[in-house]
Design a protein around this motif. Sequence first.
Motif, PDB file in Angstrom:
ATOM      1  N   LEU A  59       0.273   8.549  -8.863  1.00  0.00           N
ATOM      2  CA  LEU A  59       0.704   9.187  -7.617  1.00  0.00           C
ATOM      3  C   LEU A  59       1.115  10.648  -7.814  1.00  0.00           C
ATOM      4  O   LEU A  59       1.188  11.389  -6.846  1.00  0.00           O
ATOM      5  N   ARG A  60       1.336  11.050  -9.069  1.00  0.00           N
ATOM      6  CA  ARG A  60       1.648  12.462  -9.327  1.00  0.00           C
ATOM      7  C   ARG A  60       0.420  13.346  -9.114  1.00  0.00           C
ATOM      8  O   ARG A  60       0.544  14.547  -8.919  1.00  0.00           O
ATOM      9  N   HIS A  61      -0.764  12.742  -9.182  1.00  0.00           N
ATOM     10  CA  HIS A  61      -2.006  13.506  -9.069  1.00  0.00           C
ATOM     11  C   HIS A  61      -2.887  12.975  -7.941  1.00  0.00           C
ATOM     12  O   HIS A  61      -4.097  12.911  -8.065  1.00  0.00           O
ATOM     13  N   GLU A  62      -2.253  12.626  -6.847  1.00  0.00           N
ATOM     14  CA  GLU A  62      -2.971  12.037  -5.709  1.00  0.00           C
ATOM     15  C   GLU A  62      -4.101  12.929  -5.206  1.00  0.00           C
ATOM     16  O   GLU A  62      -5.158  12.439  -4.813  1.00  0.00           O
ATOM     17  N   GLU A  63      -3.903  14.237  -5.243  1.00  0.00           N
ATOM     18  CA  GLU A  63      -4.926  15.173  -4.755  1.00  0.00           C
ATOM     19  C   GLU A  63      -6.207  15.117  -5.588  1.00  0.00           C
ATOM     20  O   GLU A  63      -7.274  15.481  -5.108  1.00  0.00           O
ATOM     21  N   ASN A  64      -6.133  14.625  -6.828  1.00  0.00           N
ATOM     22  CA  ASN A  64      -7.314  14.538  -7.683  1.00  0.00           C
ATOM     23  C   ASN A  64      -8.049  13.201  -7.548  1.00  0.00           C
ATOM     24  O   ASN A  64      -9.032  12.977  -8.235  1.00  0.00           O
ATOM     25  N   LEU A  65      -7.585  12.341  -6.681  1.00  0.00           N
ATOM     26  CA  LEU A  65      -8.166  11.006  -6.542  1.00  0.00           C
ATOM     27  C   LEU A  65      -9.205  10.901  -5.435  1.00  0.00           C
ATOM     28  O   LEU A  65      -9.871   9.874  -5.309  1.00  0.00           O
ATOM     29  N   ARG A  66      -9.346  11.915  -4.601  1.00  0.00           N
ATOM     30  CA  ARG A  66     -10.175  11.808  -3.400  1.00  0.00           C
ATOM     31  C   ARG A  66     -11.589  11.302  -3.693  1.00  0.00           C
ATOM     32  O   ARG A  66     -12.081  10.401  -3.015  1.00  0.00           O
ATOM     33  N   HIS A  67     -12.252  11.853  -4.689  1.00  0.00           N
ATOM     34  CA  HIS A  67     -13.629  11.443  -4.972  1.00  0.00           C
ATOM     35  C   HIS A  67     -13.683   9.965  -5.397  1.00  0.00           C
ATOM     36  O   HIS A  67     -14.530   9.207  -4.912  1.00  0.00           O
ATOM     37  N   SER A  68     -12.779   9.544  -6.277  1.00  0.00           N
ATOM     38  CA  SER A  68     -12.792   8.142  -6.710  1.00  0.00           C
ATOM     39  C   SER A  68     -12.411   7.212  -5.559  1.00  0.00           C
ATOM     40  O   SER A  68     -12.929   6.094  -5.456  1.00  0.00           O
TER      41      SER A  68
ATOM     42  N   GLY B 107      -0.171   1.060 -10.103  1.00  0.00           N
ATOM     43  CA  GLY B 107       0.578   2.227 -10.555  1.00  0.00           C
ATOM     44  C   GLY B 107       1.515   1.816 -11.672  1.00  0.00           C
ATOM     45  O   GLY B 107       2.197   0.801 -11.570  1.00  0.00           O
ATOM     46  N   VAL B 108       1.521   2.587 -12.755  1.00  0.00           N
ATOM     47  CA  VAL B 108       2.400   2.302 -13.890  1.00  0.00           C
ATOM     48  C   VAL B 108       3.479   3.376 -13.922  1.00  0.00           C
ATOM     49  O   VAL B 108       3.170   4.569 -13.865  1.00  0.00           O
TER      50      VAL B 108
ATOM     51  N   PHE C  55       9.573   3.367  -6.090  1.00  0.00           N
ATOM     52  CA  PHE C  55       8.192   3.464  -6.579  1.00  0.00           C
ATOM     53  C   PHE C  55       7.303   2.430  -5.885  1.00  0.00           C
ATOM     54  O   PHE C  55       6.190   2.740  -5.448  1.00  0.00           O
ATOM     55  N   LYS C  56       7.789   1.190  -5.785  1.00  0.00           N
ATOM     56  CA  LYS C  56       7.025   0.142  -5.097  1.00  0.00           C
ATOM     57  C   LYS C  56       6.732   0.544  -3.657  1.00  0.00           C
ATOM     58  O   LYS C  56       5.614   0.346  -3.160  1.00  0.00           O
ATOM     59  N   ALA C  57       7.716   1.119  -2.984  1.00  0.00           N
ATOM     60  CA  ALA C  57       7.533   1.536  -1.586  1.00  0.00           C
ATOM     61  C   ALA C  57       6.490   2.649  -1.480  1.00  0.00           C
ATOM     62  O   ALA C  57       5.653   2.636  -0.571  1.00  0.00           O
ATOM     63  N   LYS C  58       6.517   3.605  -2.387  1.00  0.00           N
ATOM     64  CA  LYS C  58       5.544   4.707  -2.347  1.00  0.00           C
ATOM     65  C   LYS C  58       4.134   4.213  -2.657  1.00  0.00           C
ATOM     66  O   LYS C  58       3.168   4.633  -2.021  1.00  0.00           O
TER      67      LYS C  58
END
Length: 139
Positions: free
Chosen positions: A11-20, A39-40, A55-58
């Motif tokens: 979740l720290r790099h959510e912006e890099n996940l769009r393609h996947s 998420g770990v 974290f679970k909520a996010k």
Amino acid sequence: MFKTIMVPVDLRHEENLRHSLDVVGHLAKADNAKVVFVGVSLSAPTEIAHNPKEFKAKLAYFTREQSRHYGFEAECHPVFSVDPTAELNKKLLQTIQEVGADLVLMATHIPNVSDYLFANHGSYIATHCKTSVFLVRAP
């Protein structure tokens, strides 16, 4: 073809996940598969969450948003570790079994020199599990 697709997310790099996420959206809808976002995190405070409950909520919110956006069935599976950096591969391998994934879809980066010295997570998972692994490189 696939029934349960596990997607590890940071979740720290959510912006890099769009393609996947676009790829998993297409696959899940085509196969009518369930997606499990994993998420770990530390149990201690991080930049994402102050505690496991937050974290679970996010992660749950992220999962609902992806499910709504792409139109697939999804659930979240938070995993906690005392040292996610050191234990990430082990935790992901355990979680593949726990959720019964028959496909793991992971975002990856363009290889660089450090990949020859330190294995990346995607290649480790692909070589150490019996499940199919789809590594998605961002365009």
